[in-house]
Design an enzyme around this catalytic site. Structure first.
Site, PDB file in Angstrom:
ATOM      1  N   ASP A   1     -69.949  -3.778  28.978  1.00 45.25           N
ATOM      2  CA  ASP A   1     -70.840  -3.014  28.128  1.00 45.25           C
ATOM      3  C   ASP A   1     -70.875  -3.725  26.783  1.00 45.25           C
ATOM      4  O   ASP A   1     -69.856  -4.185  26.294  1.00 45.25           O
ATOM      5  CB  ASP A   1     -70.276  -1.594  27.984  1.00 45.25           C
ATOM      6  CG  ASP A   1     -71.298  -0.644  27.417  1.00 45.25           C
ATOM      7  OD1 ASP A   1     -72.350  -1.118  26.970  1.00 45.25           O
ATOM      8  OD2 ASP A   1     -71.035   0.563  27.416  1.00 45.25           O
TER       9      ASP A   1
ATOM     10  N   ASP B   1     -77.884  -2.445  22.817  1.00 49.50           N
ATOM     11  CA  ASP B   1     -78.904  -1.409  22.645  1.00 49.50           C
ATOM     12  C   ASP B   1     -78.530  -0.523  21.470  1.00 49.50           C
ATOM     13  O   ASP B   1     -77.406  -0.582  20.976  1.00 49.50           O
ATOM     14  CB  ASP B   1     -79.054  -0.558  23.914  1.00 49.50           C
ATOM     15  CG  ASP B   1     -77.857   0.338  24.144  1.00 49.50           C
ATOM     16  OD1 ASP B   1     -76.724  -0.194  24.148  1.00 49.50           O
ATOM     17  OD2 ASP B   1     -78.029   1.551  24.315  1.00 49.50           O
TER      18      ASP B   1
ATOM     19  N   ASP C   1     -71.243   4.215  36.345  1.00 46.61           N
ATOM     20  CA  ASP C   1     -69.887   4.109  35.808  1.00 46.61           C
ATOM     21  C   ASP C   1     -69.570   5.425  35.126  1.00 46.61           C
ATOM     22  O   ASP C   1     -70.483   6.170  34.755  1.00 46.61           O
ATOM     23  CB  ASP C   1     -69.793   2.985  34.766  1.00 46.61           C
ATOM     24  CG  ASP C   1     -70.402   3.417  33.440  1.00 46.61           C
ATOM     25  OD1 ASP C   1     -71.646   3.432  33.355  1.00 46.61           O
ATOM     26  OD2 ASP C   1     -69.664   3.791  32.521  1.00 46.61           O
TER      27      ASP C   1
ATOM     28  N   CYS D   1     -58.489  12.180  53.138  1.00 47.64           N
ATOM     29  CA  CYS D   1     -58.435  10.976  52.292  1.00 47.64           C
ATOM     30  C   CYS D   1     -57.207  10.141  52.673  1.00 47.64           C
ATOM     31  O   CYS D   1     -56.117  10.678  52.861  1.00 47.64           O
ATOM     32  CB  CYS D   1     -58.372  11.391  50.827  1.00 47.64           C
ATOM     33  SG  CYS D   1     -58.156  10.021  49.684  1.00 47.64           S
TER      34      CYS D   1
ATOM     35  N   CYS E   1     -55.881   7.690  50.810  1.00 51.36           N
ATOM     36  CA  CYS E   1     -55.283   6.993  49.656  1.00 51.36           C
ATOM     37  C   CYS E   1     -53.766   7.196  49.635  1.00 51.36           C
ATOM     38  O   CYS E   1     -53.224   8.049  50.341  1.00 51.36           O
ATOM     39  CB  CYS E   1     -55.917   7.478  48.345  1.00 51.36           C
ATOM     40  SG  CYS E   1     -55.203   8.988  47.683  1.00 51.36           S
TER      41      CYS E   1
ATOM     42  N   CYS F   1     -52.705  10.850  48.923  1.00 49.55           N
ATOM     43  CA  CYS F   1     -52.924  11.842  49.979  1.00 49.55           C
ATOM     44  C   CYS F   1     -52.107  11.550  51.237  1.00 49.55           C
ATOM     45  O   CYS F   1     -51.737  12.465  51.966  1.00 49.55           O
ATOM     46  CB  CYS F   1     -54.409  11.923  50.320  1.00 49.55           C
ATOM     47  SG  CYS F   1     -55.390  12.590  48.968  1.00 49.55           S
TER      48      CYS F   1
ATOM     49  N   HIS G   1     -56.356   8.498  43.614  1.00 54.21           N
ATOM     50  CA  HIS G   1     -57.093   9.401  44.513  1.00 54.21           C
ATOM     51  C   HIS G   1     -58.533   9.597  44.043  1.00 54.21           C
ATOM     52  O   HIS G   1     -59.469   9.510  44.843  1.00 54.21           O
ATOM     53  CB  HIS G   1     -56.402  10.765  44.654  1.00 54.21           C
ATOM     54  CG  HIS G   1     -57.330  11.754  45.281  1.00 54.21           C
ATOM     55  ND1 HIS G   1     -57.574  11.751  46.642  1.00 54.21           N
ATOM     56  CD2 HIS G   1     -58.171  12.670  44.727  1.00 54.21           C
ATOM     57  CE1 HIS G   1     -58.518  12.653  46.904  1.00 54.21           C
ATOM     58  NE2 HIS G   1     -58.890  13.220  45.764  1.00 54.21           N
TER      59      HIS G   1
HETATM   60 ZN   LIG Z   1     -56.578  10.742  48.208  1.00 56.03          ZN
END
Ligand SMILES: [Zn+2]
Length: 373
Positions: free
Chosen positions: A90, A144, A263, A301, A303, A306, A332
């Site tokens: 950015d 900008d 984003d 999930c 990940c 999890c 996560h």
């Molecule tokens: Zn997860």
């Protein structure tokens, strides 16, 4: 040749691939934010494992600290921060309205005041491109001029005009060489001005174009209307990037309009505050409900949080002030958004995006947890 290839469309939604010097970026893409050359609490390998092909750094912050010279000596931003995939930087325009430090803007450029030591950094549009090029960014954003929410129509028009003039100057100094330059379309909450600003940016034939200045608290229908006004004048064959958006419902709505990249700092910020993103809405890991709950955040999930830890354990970590909680829930939340993008890409490929979006919305509604704007 365009760096962007659309592989499939379903209505206005599309899925494709953006070619960068650091690998392909599958779109729609969610870019985790690493303002200071780090996604807070996460090792780059964890960010990659969440499904991210690209992340965002802030050129303004990095130019002030640790400085462009040091990053150049380290071999560029990728090697400095240990991330070998694509980086979008950015240019810092957003900081003009988001930082309290006094700044001034004129047609020549902007003066940033360092939040670290009060020093002043004058940045012209040419400087903004030069700094991002020296950092080694794969996707360089034009400078900008943002205006705060609620600014007068005159201020919004002036900012759009100035941004278009700056875009032309950025375009003239862009070195190319595989690095991509994105323009930024503005226009506040005026559909006509949005369309006009996008038209001006479109004439400069950027590698991609961003829609900026939305998701600042307005209702979703207004955000949709303004985004559609911008997109109506942006070339469909180039990637479209909505700056600053990170909740499931809004992301899927914008993908449905034909946006390709996003984003947001919110998913990792929420994580550090103890809020996990799930298909059925936000889950508080600090609340009493998690105290005896030995199930994972999201049983679907895969990940590291999890697959190994329970809500009760994560709540215990938050209550004990243990920093592992920040890491696990950040991982996560990014994985959740990485999966959402995966699922959206598959749904577009299989031409069932509208149904996918309806199901996702129904699941979130059934969860009964409102997403913050
Ligand atoms: Zn997860």
């Amino acid at each position: 040749m365009s760096a962007f290839r659309i592989q499939a469309s379903d209505g206005a939604a599309r899925t494709g691939e953006l070619t960068t010097l650091h690998g392909p970026v599958r779109t729609p893409a969610f870019m985790p934010v690493g303002t200071h050359a780090t996604v807070k609490a996460l090792d780059p390998s964890e960010v990659r494992a969440s499904g991210a092909d690209i992340l965002l750094c802030n050129a303004y912050h990095l130019a002030l600290r640790p400085g462009v010279e040091l990053i150049e000596r380290a071999g560029g931003l990728h090697s400095f921060m240990g991330w070998d995939r694509a980086i979008l930087s950015d240019s810092g325009g957003y900081q003009l309205v988001s930082l309290r430090n006094v700044t001034s803007v004129d047609d020549g450029g902007a003066v940033f005041v360092s939040p670290y030591d009060g020093s002043r950094l004058r940045v012209t549009p040419e400087d903004a491109v030069g700094i991002q090029h020296r950092l080694g960014s794969d996707v360089i954003m034009c400078l900008d001029h943002p205006v705060p929410f609620g600014a007068s129509m005159q201020a919004v028009e002036d900012a759009a005009r100035r941004t278009a003039a700056w875009a032309e100057r950025c375009r003239s100094v862009h070195p190319g060489g595989g690095r991509l330059l994105f323009g930024i379309a503005k226009g506040g909450f005026d559909a006509e001005l949005r369309h006009h600003s996008a038209q001006q940016i479109a004439t400069l034939d950027f590698d991609g174009n961003a829609v900026c200045g939305l998701s600042v608290g307005e209702p979703l229908p207004l955000m949709e209307e303004m985004t559609a006004a911008s997109l109506s004048a942006l070339p469909p064959e180039r990637p479209r990037y909505f700056m600053g958006l990170g909740t499931d419902r809004e992301l899927l709505t914008m993908i449905g309009l034909g946006v390709d990249m996003f984003d947001c700092v919110v998913p990792t910020r929420l994580a550090r505050n103890g809020t996990a993103l799930t298909p059925s809405g936000h889950l508080s890991l600090r609340g009493a409900a998690a105290q005896d709950d030995l199930s994972p955040i999201d049983p679907t999930c895969a990940c590291a949080a999890c697959s190994r830890f329970s809500r009760a354990y994560l709540r215990h970590l938050f209550k004990s002030g243990e920093i592992l909680a920040h890491r696990l829930v950040s991982l996560h939340n990014l994985t959740h958004l990485g999966r959402l993008m995966d699922q959206a890409r598959d749904a577009i490929q299989e031409r069932r995006f509208a149904a996918f979006r309806r199901t996702a919305a129904a699941l979130a509604d059934a969860g009964g947890v409102a997403e913050p704007g």
